[in-house]
Design a protein around this motif. Structure first.
Motif, PDB file in Angstrom:
ATOM      1  N   ASP A   1       0.884  -1.133   0.214  1.00 35.40           N
ATOM      2  CA  ASP A   1       0.037  -0.032   0.163  1.00 35.40           C
ATOM      3  C   ASP A   1       1.073   1.313   0.131  1.00 35.40           C
ATOM      4  OD1 ASP A   1      -2.438  -1.660   0.026  1.00 35.40           O
ATOM      5  OD2 ASP A   1      -2.178  -1.717   2.171  1.00 35.40           O
ATOM      6  N   GLY A   2       1.879   1.360  -0.861  1.00 37.25           N
ATOM      7  CA  GLY A   2       2.683   2.294  -0.950  1.00 37.25           C
ATOM      8  C   GLY A   2       3.663   2.568   0.038  1.00 37.25           C
ATOM      9  N   THR A   3       3.993   1.601   1.083  1.00 36.39           N
ATOM     10  CA  THR A   3       4.870   1.692   2.181  1.00 36.39           C
ATOM     11  C   THR A   3       5.951   0.783   1.888  1.00 36.39           C
ATOM     12  OG1 THR A   3       3.127   2.642   3.602  1.00 36.39           O
ATOM     13  CG2 THR A   3       5.180   1.644   4.495  1.00 36.39           C
ATOM     14  N   VAL A   4       7.194   0.676   2.156  1.00 43.33           N
ATOM     15  CA  VAL A   4       8.122  -0.283   2.225  1.00 43.33           C
ATOM     16  C   VAL A   4       8.235  -0.843   3.557  1.00 43.33           C
ATOM     17  CG1 VAL A   4      10.639  -0.658   1.884  1.00 43.33           C
ATOM     18  CG2 VAL A   4       9.604   0.806   0.303  1.00 43.33           C
ATOM     19  N   VAL A   5       8.027  -2.257   3.528  1.00 45.68           N
ATOM     20  CA  VAL A   5       8.049  -3.011   4.699  1.00 45.68           C
ATOM     21  C   VAL A   5       9.311  -3.832   4.705  1.00 45.68           C
ATOM     22  CG1 VAL A   5       7.173  -4.793   6.150  1.00 45.68           C
ATOM     23  CG2 VAL A   5       5.769  -3.102   4.882  1.00 45.68           C
ATOM     24  N   VAL A   6      10.419  -3.577   5.617  1.00 44.51           N
ATOM     25  CA  VAL A   6      11.602  -4.401   5.463  1.00 44.51           C
ATOM     26  C   VAL A   6      11.364  -5.740   6.300  1.00 44.51           C
ATOM     27  CG1 VAL A   6      12.728  -2.529   5.159  1.00 44.51           C
ATOM     28  CG2 VAL A   6      12.779  -3.359   7.509  1.00 44.51           C
ATOM     29  N   GLY A   7      12.135  -6.775   5.943  1.00 45.98           N
ATOM     30  CA  GLY A   7      12.343  -8.116   6.652  1.00 45.98           C
ATOM     31  C   GLY A   7      13.374  -8.330   7.407  1.00 45.98           C
ATOM     32  N   LYS A   8      13.380  -9.430   7.949  1.00 47.55           N
ATOM     33  CA  LYS A   8      14.502  -9.717   9.089  1.00 47.55           C
ATOM     34  C   LYS A   8      15.834  -9.557   8.615  1.00 47.55           C
ATOM     35  CE  LYS A   8      11.713 -12.915  11.631  1.00 47.55           C
ATOM     36  NZ  LYS A   8      11.694 -14.401  12.197  1.00 47.55           N
ATOM     37  N   LEU A   9      16.094  -9.726   7.567  1.00 50.72           N
ATOM     38  CA  LEU A   9      17.452  -9.765   7.092  1.00 50.72           C
ATOM     39  C   LEU A   9      18.053  -8.386   6.253  1.00 50.72           C
ATOM     40  CD1 LEU A   9      17.741 -13.075   5.156  1.00 50.72           C
ATOM     41  CD2 LEU A   9      18.337 -12.392   7.485  1.00 50.72           C
ATOM     42  N   TYR A  10      16.819  -7.356   6.251  1.00 50.88           N
ATOM     43  CA  TYR A  10      17.229  -6.182   5.526  1.00 50.88           C
ATOM     44  C   TYR A  10      18.395  -5.193   6.580  1.00 50.88           C
ATOM     45  CZ  TYR A  10      16.326  -1.810   3.158  1.00 50.88           C
ATOM     46  OH  TYR A  10      16.479  -0.834   2.449  1.00 50.88           O
ATOM     47  N   PRO A  11      19.398  -4.737   5.893  1.00 48.58           N
ATOM     48  CA  PRO A  11      20.359  -4.139   6.834  1.00 48.58           C
ATOM     49  C   PRO A  11      19.886  -2.887   7.561  1.00 48.58           C
ATOM     50  CG  PRO A  11      20.839  -3.663   4.324  1.00 48.58           C
ATOM     51  CD  PRO A  11      19.828  -4.582   4.377  1.00 48.58           C
ATOM     52  N   SER A  12      20.497  -2.503   8.715  1.00 43.76           N
ATOM     53  CA  SER A  12      20.363  -1.456   9.448  1.00 43.76           C
ATOM     54  C   SER A  12      21.558  -0.899  10.283  1.00 43.76           C
ATOM     55  CB  SER A  12      19.126  -1.618  10.710  1.00 43.76           C
ATOM     56  OG  SER A  12      19.718  -2.757  11.518  1.00 43.76           O
ATOM     57  N   VAL A  13      21.441   0.180  10.853  1.00 43.66           N
ATOM     58  CA  VAL A  13      22.466   0.886  11.725  1.00 43.66           C
ATOM     59  C   VAL A  13      22.392   0.456  12.882  1.00 43.66           C
ATOM     60  CG1 VAL A  13      23.958   2.864  12.113  1.00 43.66           C
ATOM     61  CG2 VAL A  13      22.956   2.744   9.706  1.00 43.66           C
ATOM     62  N   GLU A  14      23.288  -0.477  13.436  1.00 40.88           N
ATOM     63  CA  GLU A  14      23.545  -0.784  14.806  1.00 40.88           C
ATOM     64  C   GLU A  14      24.342   0.149  15.770  1.00 40.88           C
ATOM     65  OE1 GLU A  14      22.665  -2.361  17.687  1.00 40.88           O
ATOM     66  OE2 GLU A  14      24.676  -2.857  18.332  1.00 40.88           O
ATOM     67  N   HIS A  15      23.833   0.700  16.826  1.00 39.53           N
ATOM     68  CA  HIS A  15      24.769   1.513  17.606  1.00 39.53           C
ATOM     69  C   HIS A  15      25.315   0.515  18.766  1.00 39.53           C
ATOM     70  CE1 HIS A  15      22.246   4.641  15.946  1.00 39.53           C
ATOM     71  NE2 HIS A  15      23.209   5.281  16.169  1.00 39.53           N
ATOM     72  N   ILE A  16      26.646   0.325  18.960  1.00 32.96           N
ATOM     73  CA  ILE A  16      27.236  -0.325  20.025  1.00 32.96           C
ATOM     74  C   ILE A  16      26.860  -0.091  21.359  1.00 32.96           C
ATOM     75  CG2 ILE A  16      29.530  -1.275  20.797  1.00 32.96           C
ATOM     76  CD1 ILE A  16      30.673  -0.538  17.756  1.00 32.96           C
ATOM     77  N   ILE A  17      27.129   1.141  21.495  1.00 32.79           N
ATOM     78  CA  ILE A  17      26.594   1.681  22.713  1.00 32.79           C
ATOM     79  C   ILE A  17      25.380   2.506  22.438  1.00 32.79           C
ATOM     80  CG2 ILE A  17      26.987   3.337  24.680  1.00 32.79           C
ATOM     81  CD1 ILE A  17      29.766   2.909  24.346  1.00 32.79           C
ATOM     82  N   PRO A  18      24.211   1.991  22.874  1.00 39.85           N
ATOM     83  CA  PRO A  18      23.010   2.691  22.441  1.00 39.85           C
ATOM     84  C   PRO A  18      22.988   4.058  22.728  1.00 39.85           C
ATOM     85  CG  PRO A  18      22.689   0.561  23.574  1.00 39.85           C
ATOM     86  CD  PRO A  18      23.975   1.081  23.900  1.00 39.85           C
ATOM     87  N   VAL A  19      22.059   4.837  21.976  1.00 43.31           N
ATOM     88  CA  VAL A  19      21.973   6.328  21.959  1.00 43.31           C
ATOM     89  C   VAL A  19      21.254   6.750  23.241  1.00 43.31           C
ATOM     90  CG1 VAL A  19      20.875   8.493  21.045  1.00 43.31           C
ATOM     91  CG2 VAL A  19      21.880   6.652  19.515  1.00 43.31           C
ATOM     92  N   SER A  20      20.483   5.820  23.775  1.00 43.45           N
ATOM     93  CA  SER A  20      19.574   6.157  24.922  1.00 43.45           C
ATOM     94  C   SER A  20      20.487   5.672  26.161  1.00 43.45           C
ATOM     95  CB  SER A  20      18.653   5.150  25.144  1.00 43.45           C
ATOM     96  OG  SER A  20      18.914   3.670  25.249  1.00 43.45           O
ATOM     97  N   LYS A  21      21.815   5.299  25.998  1.00 43.56           N
ATOM     98  CA  LYS A  21      22.793   5.162  27.373  1.00 43.56           C
ATOM     99  C   LYS A  21      23.912   5.915  27.012  1.00 43.56           C
ATOM    100  CE  LYS A  21      20.513   0.990  28.708  1.00 43.56           C
ATOM    101  NZ  LYS A  21      20.668  -0.420  28.655  1.00 43.56           N
TER     102      LYS A  21
END
Length: 93
Positions: free
Chosen positions: A37-57
């Motif tokens: 419906d016009g929205t891209v839905v990514v799957g489990k294997l799609y790449p993302s940017v991981e923060h080693i130390i979370p921004v929230s911490k």
């Protein structure tokens, strides 16, 4: 230290780490997505940017604090920190 930015950052990380997920060692897949419906839905294997130390911490949006990860692995890690023991990366839950 330079800041990374969005999709171009993920592309750079994908090249730098040869598509390998920092969290599980599997291969990330740019094609693991579909349009609904016009929205891209990514799957489990799609790449993302991981923060080693979370921004929230207190982690930063800088190259020394980001790695490539599967969308799924990154979601599971959430804002937890990893630590290494006996050559394995462990996640405290």
């Amino acid at each position: 230290i330079a800041r990374y930015s969005g999709r171009s950052g993920a592309i750079k990380l994908h090249k730098e780490y040869k598509g390998e997920c920092y969290l599980c060692g599997g291969t990330c897949d740019w094609n693991d997505k579909e349009e609904r419906d016009g929205t891209v839905v990514v799957g489990k294997l799609y790449p993302s940017v991981e923060h080693i130390i979370p921004v929230s911490k207190g982690g930063t949006h800088t190259w020394d604090n980001v790695r490539l990860a599967h969308h799924y692995c990154n979601a599971i890690k959430n804002d937890k920190e990893l630590f290494e023991a006996n050559g394995q990366m462990l996640l405290l839950i």
